[in-house]
Motif scaffolding. Structure first.
Motif, short mmCIF file in Angstrom:
data_model
loop_
_atom_site.label_atom_id
_atom_site.label_comp_id
_atom_site.label_asym_id
_atom_site.label_seq_id
_atom_site.Cartn_x
_atom_site.Cartn_y
_atom_site.Cartn_z
N ALA A 8 0.82 -1.22 0.00
CA ALA A 8 0.00 0.00 0.00
C ALA A 8 0.84 1.26 0.00
N SER A 9 2.13 1.15 0.26
CA SER A 9 2.98 2.35 0.45
C SER A 9 3.27 3.06 -0.87
N PRO A 10 2.81 4.31 -0.98
CA PRO A 10 3.06 5.06 -2.23
C PRO A 10 4.54 5.43 -2.40
N PHE A 11 5.24 5.61 -1.29
CA PHE A 11 6.67 5.96 -1.40
C PHE A 11 7.48 4.72 -1.81
N ALA A 12 7.14 3.57 -1.25
CA ALA A 12 7.82 2.34 -1.67
C ALA A 12 7.47 2.03 -3.13
N SER A 34 4.24 -4.37 7.92
CA SER A 34 3.19 -3.39 8.15
C SER A 34 3.57 -2.57 9.37
N LEU A 35 3.23 -1.29 9.32
CA LEU A 35 3.66 -0.38 10.39
C LEU A 35 2.80 0.87 10.36
N SER A 36 2.85 1.61 11.43
CA SER A 36 2.26 2.95 11.48
C SER A 36 3.04 3.71 12.55
N PRO A 37 2.82 5.03 12.65
CA PRO A 37 3.58 5.77 13.67
C PRO A 37 3.34 5.25 15.08
N VAL A 38 2.20 4.58 15.32
CA VAL A 38 1.96 4.06 16.67
C VAL A 38 2.19 2.56 16.77
N LEU A 50 14.23 6.49 11.54
CA LEU A 50 12.93 7.16 11.47
C LEU A 50 11.78 6.16 11.44
N GLY A 51 12.11 4.89 11.23
CA GLY A 51 11.09 3.84 11.26
C GLY A 51 10.11 3.93 10.10
N LYS A 52 10.59 4.41 8.94
CA LYS A 52 9.68 4.57 7.80
C LYS A 52 10.11 3.69 6.63
N ILE A 53 9.13 3.31 5.82
CA ILE A 53 9.41 2.66 4.55
C ILE A 53 9.19 3.69 3.43
N PRO A 54 9.92 3.53 2.32
CA PRO A 54 10.85 2.47 1.98
C PRO A 54 12.22 2.68 2.63
N ALA A 55 12.90 1.52 2.89
CA ALA A 55 14.31 1.53 3.26
C ALA A 55 14.97 0.41 2.46
N TYR A 65 17.63 5.53 2.70
CA TYR A 65 16.29 6.08 2.79
C TYR A 65 16.45 7.56 2.57
N ASP A 66 15.45 8.33 2.17
CA ASP A 66 14.09 7.92 1.94
C ASP A 66 13.89 7.66 0.44
N SER A 67 12.64 7.75 -0.07
CA SER A 67 12.41 7.31 -1.45
C SER A 67 13.23 8.09 -2.49
N PRO A 68 13.41 9.42 -2.38
CA PRO A 68 14.24 10.08 -3.40
C PRO A 68 15.67 9.54 -3.41
N VAL A 69 16.22 9.29 -2.24
CA VAL A 69 17.61 8.80 -2.16
C VAL A 69 17.70 7.40 -2.78
N THR A 105 1.53 13.32 -1.37
CA THR A 105 1.46 12.00 -0.73
C THR A 105 1.64 12.13 0.79
N ASP A 106 2.58 12.97 1.21
CA ASP A 106 2.78 13.17 2.65
C ASP A 106 1.48 13.64 3.31
N ALA A 107 0.83 14.63 2.67
CA ALA A 107 -0.40 15.18 3.25
C ALA A 107 -1.50 14.10 3.28
N ALA A 108 -1.58 13.32 2.20
CA ALA A 108 -2.61 12.27 2.13
C ALA A 108 -2.35 11.18 3.17
N VAL A 109 -1.09 10.84 3.37
CA VAL A 109 -0.76 9.81 4.38
C VAL A 109 -1.10 10.34 5.78
N LEU A 110 -0.85 11.63 6.02
CA LEU A 110 -1.20 12.20 7.33
C LEU A 110 -2.72 12.16 7.56
N ARG A 112 -4.74 10.04 6.23
CA ARG A 112 -5.07 8.62 6.41
C ARG A 112 -4.81 8.20 7.87
N TYR A 113 -3.64 8.59 8.41
CA TYR A 113 -3.33 8.24 9.80
C TYR A 113 -4.35 8.88 10.75
N GLU A 114 -4.69 10.13 10.44
CA GLU A 114 -5.64 10.84 11.29
C GLU A 114 -6.98 10.10 11.32
C1 GSF Z 1 8.23 9.29 3.49
C2 GSF Z 1 8.07 7.82 3.86
C3 GSF Z 1 6.77 7.54 4.61
O1 GSF Z 1 6.07 8.44 5.06
C4 GSF Z 1 9.98 8.94 1.67
O2 GSF Z 1 10.34 7.75 1.66
O3 GSF Z 1 9.94 9.61 0.64
N1 GSF Z 1 9.82 11.04 2.89
C5 GSF Z 1 9.65 9.61 3.01
N2 GSF Z 1 6.46 6.24 4.73
C6 GSF Z 1 5.30 5.82 5.50
C7 GSF Z 1 4.62 4.69 4.77
S1 GSF Z 1 3.87 5.25 3.36
O4 GSF Z 1 2.73 5.90 3.57
O5 GSF Z 1 4.59 5.07 2.23
C8 GSF Z 1 5.79 5.24 6.83
O6 GSF Z 1 6.75 4.50 6.84
N3 GSF Z 1 5.10 5.56 7.92
C9 GSF Z 1 5.42 5.07 9.22
C10 GSF Z 1 5.68 6.19 10.19
O7 GSF Z 1 6.03 5.86 11.32
O8 GSF Z 1 5.51 7.37 9.81
#
Ligand code: GSF
Length: 200
Positions: A8-12, A34-38, A50-55, A65-69, A105-110, A112-114
């Motif tokens: 489901a991850s748009p950045f991955a 699978s993960l979320s900020p909580v 930072l605990g985020k995907i993609p890595a 990380y992150d996706s541009p890198v 995408t960042d705003a949409a993911v926020l 979604r979490y909300e």
């Molecule tokens: C954003 C990654 C991100 O928000 C990038 O890779 O470009 N600037 C980074 N990843 C979310 C998953 S997603 O919606 O693709 C993530 O890992 N969230 C878990 C968290 O703890 O925020």
């Protein structure tokens, strides 16, 4: 190489599309999590603090990380200047489009979490509206942009942002307001790399 990701991850998805386009997909082992900020993922955090995907874990054992890198790394691995214009106006256009799309995408993911993670009594409607204002204003800028005939990290990022909006917020109905963007997206979505990575 190993990629921490979720379907489901748009950045991955940006990374998976880039890998397919560059002929590198078979060199990447996909580690689905699978993960979320909580509900962070312990193993992932050892690689990305930072605990985020993609890595991405490279063959040499480096964590990227992150996706541009990661996407730029894959482009360099494939010889360079394939999906990342090397210099000049095309490069700045692509990088700015990527920044705009990743901002959507960042705003949409926020949002979604909300809506999916935060307990209902703690939700803040005005804050969610603030995110939607960013998304809608950015989409209007893309409607005025000339995306036709361009395939690079900028337009890959735009396609992944729109794919995420459709996946999580189908009711938003952006196509009715933005016909030029809709026509562009319909065409680019047929590309094999995008079709193979549609969010699920
Ligand atoms: C954003 C990654 C991100 O928000 C990038 O890779 O470009 N600037 C980074 N990843 C979310 C998953 S997603 O919606 O693709 C993530 O890992 N969230 C878990 C968290 O703890 O925020």
């Amino acid at each position: 190489m190993k990629l921490y990701f979720s379907p489901a991850s748009p950045f991955a998805r940006k990374v998976r599309v880039s890998a397919l386009e560059l002929g590198l997909a078979e060199r990447i082992e996909l580690l689905q999590i699978s993960l979320s900020p909580v509900s962070p993922h312990t193993d992932l955090r050892q690689h990305n603090p930072l605990g985020k995907i993609p890595a991405l874990i490279t063959d040499e054992g480096a964590a990227l990380y992150d996706s541009p890198v990661i996407c730029e790394y894959l482009d360099a691995l494939a010889g360079g200047a394939r999906l990342w214009p090397a210099a000049g106006p095309a490069r700045w256009r692509a990088l700015t489009r990527q920044a705009l799309a990743d901002g959507i995408t960042d705003a949409a993911v926020l949002v979604r979490y909300e809506q999916a993670v935060r307990p209902e009594p703690l939700r803040w409607a005005q804050w969610i509206e603030g995110q939607w204002l960013k998304i809608r204003t950015a989409l209007e800028a893309l409607e005025r942009d000339s995306l036709e005939g361009v395939f690079d990290i900028g337009t890959i990022s735009v396609a992944c942002a729109l794919g995420y909006l459709d996946f999580r917020f189908a009711e938003e109905g952006w196509r009715a307001r933005l016909p030029r963007l809709a026509a562009w997206y319909a065409l680019i979505s047929e590309r094999a790399s995008l079709a193979a990575t549609r969010p699920s």
